[in-house]
Design a protein around this motif. Sequence first.
Motif, mmCIF file in Angstrom:
data_model
loop_
_atom_site.group_PDB
_atom_site.id
_atom_site.type_symbol
_atom_site.label_atom_id
_atom_site.label_comp_id
_atom_site.label_asym_id
_atom_site.label_seq_id
_atom_site.Cartn_x
_atom_site.Cartn_y
_atom_site.Cartn_z
ATOM 1 N N ASP A 198 11.527 -31.344 26.349
ATOM 2 C CA ASP A 198 11.261 -32.418 25.463
ATOM 3 C C ASP A 198 10.317 -33.323 26.162
ATOM 4 O OD1 ASP A 198 12.943 -34.026 27.034
ATOM 5 O OD2 ASP A 198 14.472 -34.016 25.690
ATOM 6 N N LEU A 199 9.938 -34.233 25.350
ATOM 7 C CA LEU A 199 8.954 -35.147 25.929
ATOM 8 C C LEU A 199 9.298 -36.081 26.961
ATOM 9 C CD1 LEU A 199 5.933 -36.352 25.763
ATOM 10 C CD2 LEU A 199 6.767 -37.975 24.187
ATOM 11 N N ASP A 200 10.695 -36.649 26.765
ATOM 12 C CA ASP A 200 11.201 -37.493 27.926
ATOM 13 C C ASP A 200 11.566 -36.815 29.008
ATOM 14 O OD1 ASP A 200 11.347 -39.549 26.362
ATOM 15 O OD2 ASP A 200 13.440 -39.404 25.717
ATOM 16 N N GLU A 201 11.540 -35.415 29.039
ATOM 17 C CA GLU A 201 11.839 -34.722 30.202
ATOM 18 C C GLU A 201 10.498 -34.674 30.987
ATOM 19 O OE1 GLU A 201 13.181 -30.177 31.784
ATOM 20 O OE2 GLU A 201 13.542 -30.826 29.797
ATOM 21 N N VAL A 202 9.376 -34.153 30.171
ATOM 22 C CA VAL A 202 8.127 -34.460 30.645
ATOM 23 C C VAL A 202 7.669 -36.047 31.458
ATOM 24 C CG1 VAL A 202 5.403 -33.987 30.371
ATOM 25 C CG2 VAL A 202 7.369 -32.702 29.309
ATOM 26 N N LEU A 203 8.122 -36.761 30.824
ATOM 27 C CA LEU A 203 7.838 -38.155 31.386
ATOM 28 C C LEU A 203 8.435 -38.481 32.664
ATOM 29 C CD1 LEU A 203 7.350 -39.832 27.974
ATOM 30 C CD2 LEU A 203 5.605 -39.100 29.344
ATOM 31 N N ARG A 204 9.568 -37.926 32.692
ATOM 32 C CA ARG A 204 10.508 -38.067 34.054
ATOM 33 C C ARG A 204 9.809 -37.466 35.203
ATOM 34 N NH1 ARG A 204 14.905 -36.696 30.539
ATOM 35 N NH2 ARG A 204 15.584 -38.679 29.668
ATOM 36 N N ARG A 205 8.828 -36.656 35.307
ATOM 37 C CA ARG A 205 8.189 -35.983 36.266
ATOM 38 C C ARG A 205 7.830 -37.258 37.291
ATOM 39 N NH1 ARG A 205 4.320 -33.139 36.359
ATOM 40 N NH2 ARG A 205 4.797 -31.628 37.772
ATOM 41 N N PRO A 206 7.952 -37.140 38.513
ATOM 42 C CA PRO A 206 7.338 -38.071 39.647
ATOM 43 C C PRO A 206 5.757 -38.393 39.322
ATOM 44 C CG PRO A 206 8.757 -36.601 40.616
ATOM 45 C CD PRO A 206 8.779 -36.035 39.138
ATOM 46 N N ALA A 207 5.176 -37.450 39.195
ATOM 47 C CA ALA A 207 3.816 -37.344 38.906
ATOM 48 C C ALA A 207 3.425 -38.466 37.720
ATOM 49 C CB ALA A 207 2.868 -36.295 38.870
ATOM 50 N N VAL A 208 4.099 -38.149 36.547
ATOM 51 C CA VAL A 208 3.800 -38.871 35.644
ATOM 52 C C VAL A 208 4.469 -40.375 35.637
ATOM 53 C CG1 VAL A 208 4.464 -38.969 33.046
ATOM 54 C CG2 VAL A 208 4.236 -36.805 33.943
ATOM 55 N N GLN A 209 5.506 -40.393 36.213
ATOM 56 C CA GLN A 209 5.840 -41.921 36.491
ATOM 57 C C GLN A 209 4.996 -42.754 37.315
ATOM 58 O OE1 GLN A 209 8.860 -43.404 35.991
ATOM 59 N NE2 GLN A 209 9.195 -41.722 34.425
ATOM 60 N N GLU A 210 4.365 -41.892 38.179
ATOM 61 C CA GLU A 210 3.107 -42.576 39.128
ATOM 62 C C GLU A 210 2.011 -43.087 38.317
ATOM 63 O OE1 GLU A 210 0.359 -41.698 42.828
ATOM 64 O OE2 GLU A 210 2.016 -40.445 42.445
ATOM 65 N N TRP A 211 1.573 -41.841 37.172
ATOM 66 C CA TRP A 211 0.639 -42.336 36.411
ATOM 67 C C TRP A 211 0.964 -43.516 35.508
ATOM 68 C CZ3 TRP A 211 1.107 -42.175 31.208
ATOM 69 C CH2 TRP A 211 0.000 -42.248 30.607
ATOM 70 N N ALA A 212 2.223 -43.511 34.897
ATOM 71 C CA ALA A 212 2.690 -44.647 34.154
ATOM 72 C C ALA A 212 2.405 -46.034 34.821
ATOM 73 C CB ALA A 212 3.957 -44.227 33.464
ATOM 74 N N ALA A 213 2.756 -45.970 36.097
ATOM 75 C CA ALA A 213 3.077 -47.378 36.826
ATOM 76 C C ALA A 213 1.506 -47.695 37.167
ATOM 77 C CB ALA A 213 3.590 -47.091 38.174
ATOM 78 N N ARG A 214 0.437 -46.890 37.220
ATOM 79 C CA ARG A 214 -0.719 -47.156 37.478
ATOM 80 C C ARG A 214 -1.368 -47.869 36.177
ATOM 81 N NH1 ARG A 214 -4.482 -43.160 40.914
ATOM 82 N NH2 ARG A 214 -5.974 -44.965 40.592
#
Length: 522
Positions: free
Chosen positions: A429-445
């Motif tokens: 699901d989308l939340d699982e994809v958004l929990r990936r470390p690379a995505v988390q780093e992208w979101a923080a930026r």
Amino acid sequence: MQRLARNGGTAELLRLLSGRADGWAGIAGSDGTVLSASGTVPGASGTVAGGTGTVARDVPRIPQARDVPPALHAPQPPDVPRLVADGVRALAERGALAYSHDTGAHTALLFPLYADDRGAAPLLAVVTPRPLAAGLATLLADVLMPLSLCWEAEAVERKRRRVDLAESRGREAVLHLLMTGQLSIARQVAGALRPRLPDPVRVCVVECPGGSRDEVARVCAEADGGRSWIVRCPVYARHLILVMPAEEAPEGTATDEAVAALVDHCVVGVSEQVPLADTATGYRQAFHALAVAREHPARHVRFGLTPEPALVVGRAGRQWAEALLTPLLTHVPRRAQDPGSQELAATAASWLAFSSHATGHLKVHRNTLAARLKLIGELLGLDLHRLADQSALDLALRIRATPAPVCTPDPGEPARTADSAHANGAAHDLDEVLRRPAVQEWAARQLAPMDGPAGPAAEETLRAWLGCEGRLGPTAAELGISVPGARKRLTRLETVLRRSLLRPPSARYDLWLALRAQEAKP
């Protein structure tokens, strides 16, 4: 006549003739069709319409026989189109240099404009009351040369405009193909135009002062040495889109800086270097840079936020996107004239990027767009009125348009083929994809620019705007301020985030995903 030919061309010369003849003057084609006209014959029935420079006047109703006593019947008014058509046929049959026909109360006069090609030449036609005005025959003989030159020059100009329009539409078609990822077809279509499509590229969006887009396009071509692919934006009437070679010119100032310096009130946004296949990504980046450049003293800004979310979702993201889009991509239309899966996918991408302006981008009616969006929502099980579903669909389409090898895997993530993933029932699901470390780093930026002193107020505005589905009125009510006040806050937020919010393509999908990733953080 020479002065009228220089300043007003055919239209002014015909107006002069109709006034001197106290009647009607026009140019007719070799088939008898009226191409351009001025004036009207007193008492004539109907309206004679022509092409460029036509002056058509409504005529009062002609009294009928039953309206007046027989003794007061007026002469039958002339049928100007019929008179002209009959005269053209007679002139062609007889091979004469001129034609004159009296109807009793009126005279029709015709002269070919080009003496060396009378068969296919247009003709000057004049319908005037009898007797002829003094000196009219001499005037008609004198006017043939300037009128012929004006008509020929205007015909050349019309052909040039048609060629320019065809080239402009061709470039627009190539850009559309690039934006939808159809690289091989875009290169085939672009083969007949110049210059060749570069790869890799930077995409540049130039916002021109009102009514100066053609002049700015010329300035861009000169500043860039003719290396860039220049397209007039089909969505925004003041925008030019440049697909430029990624490497800078060996000498001189960068194109974006040169254009901003040469054209007053011109604003320029430039993307990062992207592959030609990622032109859509480059366009979004350039559009976001343009929003920042409007408030920048130099009036040109280069995009500085990386990477794209589609590059960091990994295999899990690709599997999620594939599962979401499969009903759309496997759709088979019931009728041959209905849109297929690729056309529906292109419609969704265009609407997500340009909102209601997608009608201009896709060249479809708004009802057609609405019907397609309804079908897309039904196929995917999404409510496209909700920002959450729009953001999910936008991410899925961007993942699909991104080559799989460039996606960033998580450290230690095992390599799995799509077949093995389906075999194991790996549905993300989308939340699982958004929990990936690379995505988390992208979101923080994405959210990092709000870490400063103005951060809490900026984040409050952003969350209220996204929570209200990106609508200004509800956002203002949520914040307890006026609509102009909410607009000013969002404009300031554009400068802080260095992204476009109020005008599509908007960063609202990325920002919604970033906030959702922040909330889904494990």
